[in-house]
Design an enzyme around this catalytic site. Structure first.
Site, PDB file in Angstrom:
ATOM      1  N   HIS A 390     -42.636 -15.892  -9.614  1.00  0.00           N
ATOM      2  CA  HIS A 390     -43.485 -17.124  -9.399  1.00  0.00           C
ATOM      3  C   HIS A 390     -43.020 -18.374  -9.860  1.00  0.00           C
ATOM      4  O   HIS A 390     -44.534 -19.054 -10.530  1.00  0.00           O
ATOM      5  CB  HIS A 390     -45.374 -16.210  -9.450  1.00  0.00           C
ATOM      6  N   CYS A 452     -38.811 -40.386  -8.957  1.00  0.00           N
ATOM      7  CA  CYS A 452     -39.068 -41.067  -7.786  1.00  0.00           C
ATOM      8  C   CYS A 452     -40.859 -41.366  -8.049  1.00  0.00           C
ATOM      9  O   CYS A 452     -40.512 -42.008  -6.150  1.00  0.00           O
ATOM     10  CB  CYS A 452     -38.479 -40.127  -7.095  1.00  0.00           C
ATOM     11  N   GLY A 489     -48.625  -2.907 -15.481  1.00  0.00           N
ATOM     12  CA  GLY A 489     -49.361  -4.222 -15.964  1.00  0.00           C
ATOM     13  C   GLY A 489     -49.521  -5.307 -14.887  1.00  0.00           C
ATOM     14  O   GLY A 489     -49.918  -6.805 -14.674  1.00  0.00           O
ATOM     15  N   SER A 490     -49.466  -4.868 -13.470  1.00  0.00           N
ATOM     16  CA  SER A 490     -50.214  -4.670 -12.095  1.00  0.00           C
ATOM     17  C   SER A 490     -50.567  -4.245 -11.256  1.00  0.00           C
ATOM     18  O   SER A 490     -50.104  -3.408 -10.750  1.00  0.00           O
ATOM     19  CB  SER A 490     -48.841  -6.078 -11.624  1.00  0.00           C
ATOM     20  N   ASN A 515     -51.086   0.995 -15.136  1.00  0.00           N
ATOM     21  CA  ASN A 515     -52.420   0.475 -15.527  1.00  0.00           C
ATOM     22  C   ASN A 515     -53.300   0.509 -15.486  1.00  0.00           C
ATOM     23  O   ASN A 515     -53.831   1.402 -14.866  1.00  0.00           O
ATOM     24  CB  ASN A 515     -51.740  -0.445 -14.224  1.00  0.00           C
ATOM     25  N   GLY A 517     -56.641   0.967 -14.182  1.00  0.00           N
ATOM     26  CA  GLY A 517     -57.030   0.646 -13.277  1.00  0.00           C
ATOM     27  C   GLY A 517     -56.659   0.578 -11.832  1.00  0.00           C
ATOM     28  O   GLY A 517     -55.596   1.028 -11.493  1.00  0.00           O
TER      29      GLY A 517
HETATM   30 ZN   LIG Z   1     -39.240 -37.164  -8.579  1.00  0.00          ZN
END
Ligand SMILES: [Zn+2]
Length: 541
Positions: A390, A452, A489-490, A515, A517
């Site tokens: 992510h 930009c 842990g996920s 985990n 839960g």
């Molecule tokens: Zn840029």
């Protein structure tokens, strides 16, 4: 509660607790355990041992509603649930008894030498032995009440021999034999004395057992395997038994020391011993692990988790990609919250869970570590083979020209432009976000791309945004070379992580998860350890 038929009794007690509704945390204070002092000593060094036993017996698979429940966390909780009994005993002075008549009673009652006494018959040999026993105990064997009197006297002697301090204790055969017959090896004579106590119950000498007379028996304990425990669930189709665990004597070994605080430390993990050992075996058996981590890995570093143990959102959902791109005010609000949250998020340090996984790579068992976290703490702990599925929060990137910048530099600029906001303290949320929803963000200045003038976005995958294809393809290639998957842990509630569990399952790659839960992949797991990540993996350090 008695110790001998522990498994059956615990099943019965647990279903009773559920039927009475005493597994409801709101009613748990009503639960009281009547303790027989012999099997559950609550004084001296044994107290911690007994409380841990109760906690281990009832909390994880009985009354506890979750890992945060005080009955799970604190063995002291169980102290208030115990009503110890006080015995009313007539103690008699003990004199050394002759072995011969008692041994003769056993021999005469076991004519076939089976090692098993079914009856004490009225034979000549039995009556001769009983007469000698009567003489030794000062009783009259001709008395009409002789059988009852002998039984009562034998019970008094046995009870008195089991008294230690002011209470009755389970006492070893050696010790009893030594106390009563002056010889640790006099087990057969001791058996004869117990037979005298049981005489009214034998067909040959049938009589009414005096009221209140305690029974005695030898306990044979295999300390390694105390019993098989499980949870009893009252489902629609009747009673269902699940979560079977072997009680391997963790509660029956040497009592832990109470004074140095180790009780509390051990109590937090002891009932997971079996699961954790299984996890250890799982890791030992899989040399090319595909490791998938999530927020639970970083909670101990002070970074909060998105979801509760049922996998539900703890608060409102984080900002979505579409809103961030479409609405300038959303961006101002995002960066205002992020600027405040970053101060602590940027300082988070890796914890033992990160270190344990880095160690797993160091010993060559990590095929790849795929993380849903954006905190870079795996890398900080020393992991090298990491895919940040992510993205990473320590970089920002222009959505138009892809120019990237260090988040720390961007933070400096945010702070410079928004000095008035800097003093705000807010509760930290995951992803370096902070809880500032009540404020007006129109005055918050957000720098544009230096190159930009485009929109600058943290280099993380927002909700509503696709994970970069390259990450997915690389991870899939690693999965093809893996022989096991370890989820740490996920809850896998987000599809981008869940799909790898699905892919592993479809390839027949076994999956273990650590985990607290529920996870979305529960039905796919070969093993699940419901424990904090750093505790479950501590054996790697
Ligand atoms: Zn840029």
């Amino acid at each position: 509660m008695r110790g001998s038929a522990g498994t059956e009794v615990s099943f019965l007690i647990k279903s009773l607790l559920q039927r009475l509704g005493l597994d409801d945390p709101a009613k748990i204070h009503k639960l009281r355990i009547l303790a027989s002092s012999a099997s559950l000593p609550l004084d001296g060094e044994n107290e911690g041992h007994s409380l841990r036993y109760l906690r281990d017996l009832f909390a994880p698979y009985g009354t506890s509603q979750g890992p945060g429940d005080p009955s799970t966390q604190e063995p002291r909780f169980w102290r208030d649930c115990v009503v110890p009994g006080k015995p009313h005993l007539d103690q008699v002075p003990l004199a050394k008894l002759p072995r011969d008549p008692f041994e003769a009673l056993v021999t005469a009652s076991d004519a076939k030498n089976e090692g098993l006494i079914r009856n004490v018959p009225r034979t000549e040999q039995v009556e001769a032995a009983l007469a000698k026993i009567a003489a030794a105990l000062g009783l009259n064997s001709g008395d009409a009440e002789f059988v009852r009197n002998l039984s009562r006297r034998a019970a008094e002697i046995l009870t008195s021999a089991c008294i230690d301090g002011d209470n009755v204790r389970a006492t070893s055969i050696d010790r009893l034999a030594d106390k009563l017959f002056g010889d640790k090896g006099a087990a057969k004579a001791l058996r004869g004395l117990m037979l005298a106590r049981a005489l009214p119950e034998s067909a040959g000498h049938k009589a009414d057992t005096p009221v209140g007379l305690p029974p005695f028996r030898f306990h044979g304990l295999i300390r390694n395997v105390e019993g098989l425990f499980g949870s009893v669930d009252l489902g629609n189709a009747g009673i269902r038994v699940g979560d079977l665990t072997m009680e391997r004597g963790v509660s029956h070994g040497k009592p832990p020391s109470v004074s140095d605080g180790s009780l509390v430390k051990r109590a937090g993990t002891s009932y997971m011993q079996t699961d954790m050992e299984t996890l250890r075996t799982f890791i030992e058996r899989h040399q090319r692990l595909f490791i998938l981590t999530g927020a639970g890995c970083s909670t101990n570093s002070g970074i909060p988790d998105y979801r509760d143990i049922d996998g539900n959102w703890k608060r409102t959902q984080p900002v979505r990609f579409q809103a961030f791109m479409a609405d300038e005010l959303t961006r101002r609000r995002y960066w205002a919250r992020s600027m405040i949250g970053w101060r602590r998020f940027g300082q988070a340090l890796p914890n033992d869970a990160h270190r344990a996984l880095a160690q797993l790579e160091a010993i060559g068992q990590c095929q790849v570590l795929l993380t849903q976290n954006v905190d870079r703490l795996h890398q900080a702990a020393g992991s090298r083979e990491v895919i940040d599925l992510h993205g990473r929060l320590d970089l920002v990137r222009c959505v138009s020209c892809s120019t990237e910048r260090r988040r720390a530099d961007f933070q400096d600029e945010l702070v410079r432009l928004n000095a008035a906001w800097v003093e705000l303290e807010a509760a930290m949320l995951p992803d370096g976000d902070a809880d500032l929803d009540h404020l007006d963000f129109t005055g918050f200045a957000v720098p544009a791309c230096d190159a930009c003038g485009g929109v600058v976005k943290p280099d993380v995958v927002f909700f509503g945004e696709n994970v970069p294809r390259i990450h997915v393809d690389t991870a899939q290639a690693h999965l093809d070379r893996s022989d096991g998957m370890l989820i740490v842990g996920s809850s896998l509630m987000v599809y981008s992580g869940f799909r790898f569990a699905q892919a592993a399952a479809s390839r027949g790659i076994p999956i273990a998860a650590v985990n607290l839960g529920r996870t979305r992949a529960d039905s796919l797991l070969a093993l699940k350890v419901e424990e904090r990540c750093e505790a479950a993996l501590s054996f790697l350090l």
